[in-house]
Design a protein around this motif. Structure first.
Motif, PDB file in Angstrom:
ATOM      1  N   VAL A 141     -15.282   3.429   2.176  1.00 17.43           N
ATOM      2  CA  VAL A 141     -14.818   4.388   1.178  1.00 17.43           C
ATOM      3  C   VAL A 141     -13.316   4.596   1.362  1.00 17.43           C
ATOM      4  O   VAL A 141     -12.749   4.262   2.387  1.00 17.43           O
ATOM      5  CB  VAL A 141     -15.573   5.734   1.272  1.00 17.43           C
ATOM      6  N   GLN A 142     -12.680   5.169   0.361  1.00 19.91           N
ATOM      7  CA  GLN A 142     -11.220   5.231   0.313  1.00 19.91           C
ATOM      8  C   GLN A 142     -10.593   5.905   1.539  1.00 19.91           C
ATOM      9  O   GLN A 142      -9.647   5.382   2.130  1.00 19.91           O
ATOM     10  CB  GLN A 142     -10.780   5.952  -0.961  1.00 19.91           C
ATOM     11  N   ALA A 143     -11.127   7.046   1.934  1.00 14.58           N
ATOM     12  CA  ALA A 143     -10.532   7.767   3.063  1.00 14.58           C
ATOM     13  C   ALA A 143     -10.622   6.945   4.344  1.00 14.58           C
ATOM     14  O   ALA A 143      -9.674   6.901   5.148  1.00 14.58           O
ATOM     15  CB  ALA A 143     -11.223   9.118   3.246  1.00 14.58           C
ATOM     16  N   ALA A 172     -10.797   3.689   4.509  1.00 12.22           N
ATOM     17  CA  ALA A 172      -9.895   2.547   4.376  1.00 12.22           C
ATOM     18  C   ALA A 172      -8.471   2.935   4.759  1.00 12.22           C
ATOM     19  O   ALA A 172      -7.781   2.196   5.471  1.00 12.22           O
ATOM     20  CB  ALA A 172      -9.936   2.012   2.942  1.00 12.22           C
ATOM     21  N   GLN A 173      -8.046   4.090   4.299  1.00 15.65           N
ATOM     22  CA  GLN A 173      -6.703   4.557   4.633  1.00 15.65           C
ATOM     23  C   GLN A 173      -6.551   4.767   6.137  1.00 15.65           C
ATOM     24  O   GLN A 173      -5.528   4.400   6.733  1.00 15.65           O
ATOM     25  CB  GLN A 173      -6.410   5.851   3.880  1.00 15.65           C
ATOM     26  N   PRO A 194      -9.453  -6.207   1.031  1.00 15.83           N
ATOM     27  CA  PRO A 194     -10.229  -5.017   0.683  1.00 15.83           C
ATOM     28  C   PRO A 194     -10.946  -5.204  -0.656  1.00 15.83           C
ATOM     29  O   PRO A 194     -10.751  -6.211  -1.347  1.00 15.83           O
ATOM     30  CB  PRO A 194      -9.152  -3.937   0.561  1.00 15.83           C
ATOM     31  N   ILE A 216     -10.608  -2.349  -6.010  1.00 14.23           N
ATOM     32  CA  ILE A 216      -9.971  -1.082  -6.364  1.00 14.23           C
ATOM     33  C   ILE A 216      -9.014  -0.592  -5.277  1.00 14.23           C
ATOM     34  O   ILE A 216      -8.229   0.327  -5.513  1.00 14.23           O
ATOM     35  CB  ILE A 216     -11.003   0.023  -6.676  1.00 14.23           C
ATOM     36  N   ALA A 217      -9.062  -1.218  -4.097  1.00 12.61           N
ATOM     37  CA  ALA A 217      -8.178  -0.818  -3.005  1.00 12.61           C
ATOM     38  C   ALA A 217      -7.032  -1.797  -2.791  1.00 12.61           C
ATOM     39  O   ALA A 217      -6.204  -1.581  -1.905  1.00 12.61           O
ATOM     40  CB  ALA A 217      -8.973  -0.668  -1.708  1.00 12.61           C
ATOM     41  N   PRO A 252      -3.483   0.068  -3.277  1.00 12.10           N
ATOM     42  CA  PRO A 252      -3.240   1.065  -2.233  1.00 12.10           C
ATOM     43  C   PRO A 252      -3.073   0.451  -0.842  1.00 12.10           C
ATOM     44  O   PRO A 252      -2.204   0.875  -0.071  1.00 12.10           O
ATOM     45  CB  PRO A 252      -4.484   1.956  -2.303  1.00 12.10           C
ATOM     46  N   GLN A 302       0.245   0.579   1.454  1.00 16.75           N
ATOM     47  CA  GLN A 302       0.191   1.209   2.771  1.00 16.75           C
ATOM     48  C   GLN A 302       0.673   0.255   3.864  1.00 16.75           C
ATOM     49  O   GLN A 302       1.195   0.688   4.894  1.00 16.75           O
ATOM     50  CB  GLN A 302      -1.245   1.667   3.069  1.00 16.75           C
TER      51      GLN A 302
END
Length: 263
Positions: A19-21, A23-24, A50, A53-54, A57, A61
């Motif tokens: 999930v996005q969080a 992944a960051q 990834p 959709i990532a 981002p 990053q």
């Protein structure tokens, strides 16, 4: 160019994770590791693949990472340019978004999404035409290996796409050998078996084109820190396509270190 002088690559294939969080945080953890212990690009080039959709981002990053880490698309459309293809992302659109690398032909795409030889060849043709670098995945099933067909199957997969790759385009193609029976199973081909297949792949590539013989050949299939050093020591294994272990920054970093130090 001998196999020993080909630059190593370690690419993390996140598949349909996380999930996005998470992944960051994963990227942040990897950047911290690279800040404290940089891996020189000439020793081992790193990449992260990834979910679609990532892609942007993650690319953004990674821009301030201590060393270069490229962003890799997990797949690409068989159709070029733009058009009425709902849900698809073309090679041209990837290039327009500064995504320069793409996985094509992964066994999961072949098995679950019907990516047969013609589809895979179309994807490779358009990706190369757009100026992308292709990581082309090949590999055999357990049944094929036990039947003595492993080399035949893998070399046929390379022949399936050879006609759409121009001589000068082989410099933008890497091969990822992933025995299907070792993907996500915890099983790994022995270093001896992996090296043997990689040597056969290189021999086949050299017969297709001189430039093809200089392509990096990565190993994938339950690569982890515990087996990375042995795999990296094999002369024709030029890196790794890492699945589950790439979802842990420390594990991924250790695998990259193994190839950077050995090669």
């Amino acid at each position: 160019m001998s196999a020993s002088t080909i630059r190593s690559w370690v690419i993390g294939n996140w598949k349909m994770n996380p999930v996005q969080a998470d992944a960051q945080q994963l990227i942040q953890n990897l950047k911290q590791l690279l800040q404290h212990g940089p891996i020189a690009e000439q020793d081992c080039q790193l990449g992260i693949a990834p979910v679609s959709i990532a892609l942007l981002p993650v690319r953004e990053q990674l821009e301030d990472a201590a060393v270069k880490v490229v962003t890799v698309a997990q797949d690409v459309s068989r159709f070029p340019a733009t058009g009425a293809y709902t849900g698809e992302i073309s090679a041209d659109l990837l290039k327009d978004s500064s995504i320069q690398f793409v996985l094509i032909g992964h066994s999961e795409r072949r098995e679950f999404f019907g990516d047969g030889p013609a589809v895979v060849a179309d994807k490779i043709k358009h990706a190369l035409a757009a100026g992308l670098t292709v990581i082309y995945c090949v590999g055999e099933s357990l049944e094929q290996r036990e039947s003595g067909l492993a080399e035949q199957v893998v070399l046929q997969q390379i022949c399936d796409v050879a006609s759409v790759v121009k001589q000068e385009q082989w410099s933008n193609v890497m091969i990822a050998y992933e025995p299907i029976w070792a993907i996500g199973t915890g099983k790994t081909a022995s270093p001896q078996d992996a090296q043997s297949m990689h040597a056969k792949i290189r021999e086949g590539l050299q017969q297709i084109a001189i430039q093809a013989g200089n392509s990096a050949i990565l190993y994938g299939g339950s690569v982890k820190p515990e087996n990375a050093v042995e795999l990296a020591a094999c002369p024709d294994i030029n890196g790794a396509l890492v699945g589950g272990a790439s979802l842990n920054a420390e594990s991924f970093y250790q695998i990259a270190q193994a190839f950077a130090k050995t090669k």
